[in-house]
Scaffold this active site. Structure first.
Site, PDB file in Angstrom:
ATOM      1  N   ASN A   1       0.867  -0.656   0.488  1.00 54.04           N
ATOM      2  CA  ASN A   1       0.062   0.046  -0.380  1.00 54.04           C
ATOM      3  C   ASN A   1       1.310   1.435   0.083  1.00 54.04           C
ATOM      4  O   ASN A   1       1.636   1.138   0.691  1.00 54.04           O
ATOM      5  CB  ASN A   1      -1.200   0.004   0.746  1.00 54.04           C
ATOM      6  CG  ASN A   1      -2.084   1.325   1.254  1.00 54.04           C
ATOM      7  OD1 ASN A   1      -2.064   1.735   0.301  1.00 54.04           O
ATOM      8  ND2 ASN A   1      -2.380   1.068   2.430  1.00 54.04           N
TER       9      ASN A   1
ATOM     10  N   LYS B   1       3.458   0.884   2.884  1.00 50.54           N
ATOM     11  CA  LYS B   1       3.081  -0.336   4.329  1.00 50.54           C
ATOM     12  C   LYS B   1       3.105  -1.621   3.264  1.00 50.54           C
ATOM     13  O   LYS B   1       2.269  -2.253   1.987  1.00 50.54           O
ATOM     14  CB  LYS B   1       1.205  -0.125   4.507  1.00 50.54           C
ATOM     15  CG  LYS B   1       1.143  -0.402   5.647  1.00 50.54           C
ATOM     16  CD  LYS B   1      -0.296  -0.109   6.422  1.00 50.54           C
ATOM     17  CE  LYS B   1      -0.548  -0.966   7.734  1.00 50.54           C
ATOM     18  NZ  LYS B   1      -2.342  -1.017   7.624  1.00 50.54           N
TER      19      LYS B   1
ATOM     20  N   HIS C   1     -13.425   1.263   1.108  1.00 51.03           N
ATOM     21  CA  HIS C   1     -13.464   0.311   2.139  1.00 51.03           C
ATOM     22  C   HIS C   1     -13.970  -0.928   1.236  1.00 51.03           C
ATOM     23  O   HIS C   1     -14.191  -1.726   2.107  1.00 51.03           O
ATOM     24  CB  HIS C   1     -14.060   0.458   3.634  1.00 51.03           C
ATOM     25  CG  HIS C   1     -13.280   1.478   4.315  1.00 51.03           C
ATOM     26  ND1 HIS C   1     -14.688   2.925   4.847  1.00 51.03           N
ATOM     27  CD2 HIS C   1     -11.832   2.385   4.074  1.00 51.03           C
ATOM     28  CE1 HIS C   1     -13.361   3.488   5.708  1.00 51.03           C
ATOM     29  NE2 HIS C   1     -11.706   2.843   5.299  1.00 51.03           N
TER      30      HIS C   1
ATOM     31  N   ARG D   1     -12.695  13.727   9.807  1.00 50.80           N
ATOM     32  CA  ARG D   1     -13.471  14.568   8.905  1.00 50.80           C
ATOM     33  C   ARG D   1     -14.433  14.517   9.535  1.00 50.80           C
ATOM     34  O   ARG D   1     -15.262  13.372  10.386  1.00 50.80           O
ATOM     35  CB  ARG D   1     -13.179  13.057   7.881  1.00 50.80           C
ATOM     36  CG  ARG D   1     -11.918  13.198   6.527  1.00 50.80           C
ATOM     37  CD  ARG D   1     -12.444  11.918   5.932  1.00 50.80           C
ATOM     38  NE  ARG D   1     -11.150  11.333   5.702  1.00 50.80           N
ATOM     39  CZ  ARG D   1     -10.911  10.591   5.537  1.00 50.80           C
ATOM     40  NH1 ARG D   1     -11.769   9.387   4.766  1.00 50.80           N
ATOM     41  NH2 ARG D   1     -10.094   9.002   5.990  1.00 50.80           N
TER      42      ARG D   1
ATOM     43  N   ASP E   1      -8.764   9.807  18.195  1.00 52.18           N
ATOM     44  CA  ASP E   1      -8.481   8.692  19.210  1.00 52.18           C
ATOM     45  C   ASP E   1      -9.169   8.695  19.717  1.00 52.18           C
ATOM     46  O   ASP E   1      -9.765   9.279  20.688  1.00 52.18           O
ATOM     47  CB  ASP E   1      -7.465   8.522  19.649  1.00 52.18           C
ATOM     48  CG  ASP E   1      -6.191   7.156  19.802  1.00 52.18           C
ATOM     49  OD1 ASP E   1      -7.794   6.751  20.804  1.00 52.18           O
ATOM     50  OD2 ASP E   1      -5.168   6.946  19.642  1.00 52.18           O
TER      51      ASP E   1
ATOM     52  N   GLU F   1      -7.866  -6.768   5.133  1.00 48.69           N
ATOM     53  CA  GLU F   1      -8.051  -5.739   3.929  1.00 48.69           C
ATOM     54  C   GLU F   1      -7.406  -6.386   3.138  1.00 48.69           C
ATOM     55  O   GLU F   1      -6.926  -6.739   2.320  1.00 48.69           O
ATOM     56  CB  GLU F   1      -7.749  -3.924   4.422  1.00 48.69           C
ATOM     57  CG  GLU F   1      -9.221  -3.580   4.649  1.00 48.69           C
ATOM     58  CD  GLU F   1      -9.514  -2.748   5.087  1.00 48.69           C
ATOM     59  OE1 GLU F   1      -8.743  -2.200   6.168  1.00 48.69           O
ATOM     60  OE2 GLU F   1      -9.500  -1.613   4.298  1.00 48.69           O
TER      61      GLU F   1
HETATM   62  P1  ADP Z   1      -6.967   2.932   9.743  1.00 53.71           P
HETATM   63  O1  ADP Z   1      -8.659   3.488   9.652  1.00 53.71           O
HETATM   64  O2  ADP Z   1      -5.860   4.006  10.161  1.00 53.71           O
HETATM   65  O3  ADP Z   1      -6.437   1.660  10.065  1.00 53.71           O
HETATM   66  P2  ADP Z   1      -7.787   1.823  12.916  1.00 53.71           P
HETATM   67  O4  ADP Z   1      -8.630   0.432  12.072  1.00 53.71           O
HETATM   68  O5  ADP Z   1      -6.849   1.390  13.213  1.00 53.71           O
HETATM   69  O6  ADP Z   1      -6.979   2.564  12.046  1.00 53.71           O
HETATM   70  O7  ADP Z   1      -8.643   2.555  13.804  1.00 53.71           O
HETATM   71  C1  ADP Z   1      -7.819   3.561  14.558  1.00 53.71           C
HETATM   72  C2  ADP Z   1      -9.069   3.810  15.324  1.00 53.71           C
HETATM   73  O8  ADP Z   1      -9.659   2.669  16.489  1.00 53.71           O
HETATM   74  C3  ADP Z   1      -8.554   5.011  16.256  1.00 53.71           C
HETATM   75  O9  ADP Z   1      -9.585   5.982  16.505  1.00 53.71           O
HETATM   76  C4  ADP Z   1      -8.226   4.071  17.654  1.00 53.71           C
HETATM   77  O10 ADP Z   1      -8.657   4.966  18.946  1.00 53.71           O
HETATM   78  C5  ADP Z   1      -9.758   3.215  17.338  1.00 53.71           C
HETATM   79  N1  ADP Z   1      -9.275   2.191  18.958  1.00 53.71           N
HETATM   80  C6  ADP Z   1      -8.044   0.799  18.930  1.00 53.71           C
HETATM   81  N2  ADP Z   1      -8.806   0.746  20.260  1.00 53.71           N
HETATM   82  C7  ADP Z   1      -9.582   0.950  20.483  1.00 53.71           C
HETATM   83  C8  ADP Z   1     -10.422   0.998  21.390  1.00 53.71           C
HETATM   84  N3  ADP Z   1      -9.343  -0.244  22.592  1.00 53.71           N
HETATM   85  N4  ADP Z   1     -11.644   1.606  22.134  1.00 53.71           N
HETATM   86  C9  ADP Z   1     -11.618   2.119  21.270  1.00 53.71           C
HETATM   87  N5  ADP Z   1     -11.340   2.994  20.001  1.00 53.71           N
HETATM   88  C10 ADP Z   1     -10.112   2.248  20.045  1.00 53.71           C
END
Ligand code: ADP
Length: 393
Positions: free
Chosen positions: A9, A16, A173, A232, A274, A378
């Site tokens: 990616n 990645k 997605h 977003r 986050d 994915e």
């Molecule tokens: P990406 O879309 O970049 O692949 P991810 O699928 O890893 O991202 O998702 C990231 C999100 O998941 C962040 O908002 C992170 O805070 C949330 N997240 C990860 N672990 C937890 C958890 N234990 N509780 C709540 N949210 C979480």
């Protein structure tokens, strides 16, 4: 084809990668080359023993990073390379073996994904240099949603904007929605019926899937439409742009930047994009974070309810992505906002399903629509589509 597939990616300054065996249980070699083109460029990853490494690659470009990645593959030679490509426009309804005409087509739709498609093309060029002779396959985020009917993909705009400029809803997605709905069909007694999927990560989208075919989805021309995301905004009044321009004198670039990078959980909470931190702050009484969580969950529920119109019957909802897989709070709030759907989620199962666990969250004996958590894969799906594409050519 039994040899592994290298899934790539490519971003403008990152690559990645994951080396994926045909046996889904086999360990994966995976990592990330980042900050490419800068003095701080580096390669981070894990070896087959699960040990982490970080290797500085000062000023490395994509090709140099790929050579460093190749050396980290522990002498396992890939049989093919699968590239994740964000936008395939209307040209690609499935993965495509990369040749000059596929490259020209990806180039021709770069205007639809100006940040992503040019970076993917640079990655393809570098990969062809470093791995000459290996078949390379393009796997598109948009392809799975090419089954949307016109009522779902057309905007109510003058026809010429569609016929001459291809302005329509594409959805993204796709590999994630495809993977989790197919997996639910395998795990659930209901098979491939009507599934609503909620991919909740930094980017978030929902989809309605009937018999393994996407019928509608929340993202549109760009990945900005739909749900509230990390930074977003998701849906806003289309009149907002003109209003901000006229009232505040903001330029299109400024508006774009605010909607893409300063909104969502970050904008509402005033603190962070986050979700872990939003939840912690909301629980300790921070008003902005509480509001961010409320709006986030309400908009998911509203989107799922709307998308249910695309399905003849509803067999269940699937949560995935970092938030969908790990946040019992978000799943509880969303399901609570859909009482008329007849879900019957077991709160103990909800609490216990985190950190990559796959499972059905229903009370035993429940016969209404099901609630599932299915960790997305994915990269595994891209490897699977790459294999299939190479084998059928
Ligand atoms: P990406 O879309 O970049 O692949 P991810 O699928 O890893 O991202 O998702 C990231 C999100 O998941 C962040 O908002 C992170 O805070 C949330 N997240 C990860 N672990 C937890 C958890 N234990 N509780 C709540 N949210 C979480």
């Amino acid at each position: 084809m039994n040899a592994p597939v290298l899934v790539i990616n490519c971003g403008s300054s990152s690559i990645k990668y994951a080396l994926i065996d045909s046996d889904p249980q086999a360990p994966r070699l995976a990592g990330l080359a980042e900050r490419l083109g800068s003095r701080d460029a580096r390669l981070k990853g894990k070896n087959s023993a699960g040990e982490s490494f970080t290797q500085p690659l000062p000023n490395a470009d994509h090709a140099e990073a790929l050579i460093a990645i190749l050396k980290r593959l522990e002498n396992r030679v890939p049989a093919a390379i699968g590239h994740r490509i964000v936008h395939g426009g209307e040209h690609f309804t499935q993965a495509a073996l990369i040749d000059d005409s596929v490259i020209a087509t990806i180039e021709s739709i770069a205007a639809l994904a100006p940040l992503h498609n040019p970076a993917h093309l640079a990655g393809i060029a570098a990969t062809q240099k470093v791995f000459p002779g290996l078949p390379q396959v393009a796997v598109f985020d948009t392809a799975f949603h090419q089954t949307l009917p016109p009522r779902a993909y057309r905007y109510a705009l003058p026809e010429a904007l569609y016929t001459e400029h291809r302005i329509r809803r594409y959805g993204f997605h796709g590999t994630s929605h495809a993977y989790v709905s197919k997996r639910a069909g395998e795990l659930s007694q209901r098979g491939n019926g009507g599934w609503l999927t909620a991919h909740l990560g930094n980017g978030c989208s929902t989809s309605a899937i009937w018999n393994n075919q996407s019928q509608d989805t929340s993202m549109g021309l760009t990945p900005l439409e739909g749900l509230v995301m990390g930074t977003r905004s998701g849906d806003v009044d289309p009149g907002l742009h003109a209003h901000l321009h006229r009232q505040l004198g903001w330029s299109l670039d400024e508006i774009d930047d605010v909607l893409n990078k300063q909104s969502g959980l970050l904008g509402l909470s005033g603190l962070t994009n986050d979700m872990r931190e939003v939840e912690e702050q909301a629980l300790s009484g921070h008003k902005g974070s509480k509001l961010a969580l409320d709006v986030f969950c309400y908009r998911i529920a509203k989107s799922l309810a709307a998308l249910s119109c695309a399905l003849p019957t509803l067999d269940g909802v699937i949560f995935t992505g970092g938030i969908g897989e790990n946040s019992p709070i978000v799943r509880r709030e969303v399901i609570a906002l859909l009482p008329h759907f007849g879900f019957n989620m077991d709160e103990a199962a909800n609490e216990a399903t985190i950190r990559g666990k796959e499972g059905k969250l229903d009370h035993t004996g429940h016969s209404g629509p099901e609630v599932w958590v299915i960790p997305t894969d994915e990269e595994g799906r891209i490897a699977m589509e790459t294999r299939h594409c190479v084998e059928t050519h």
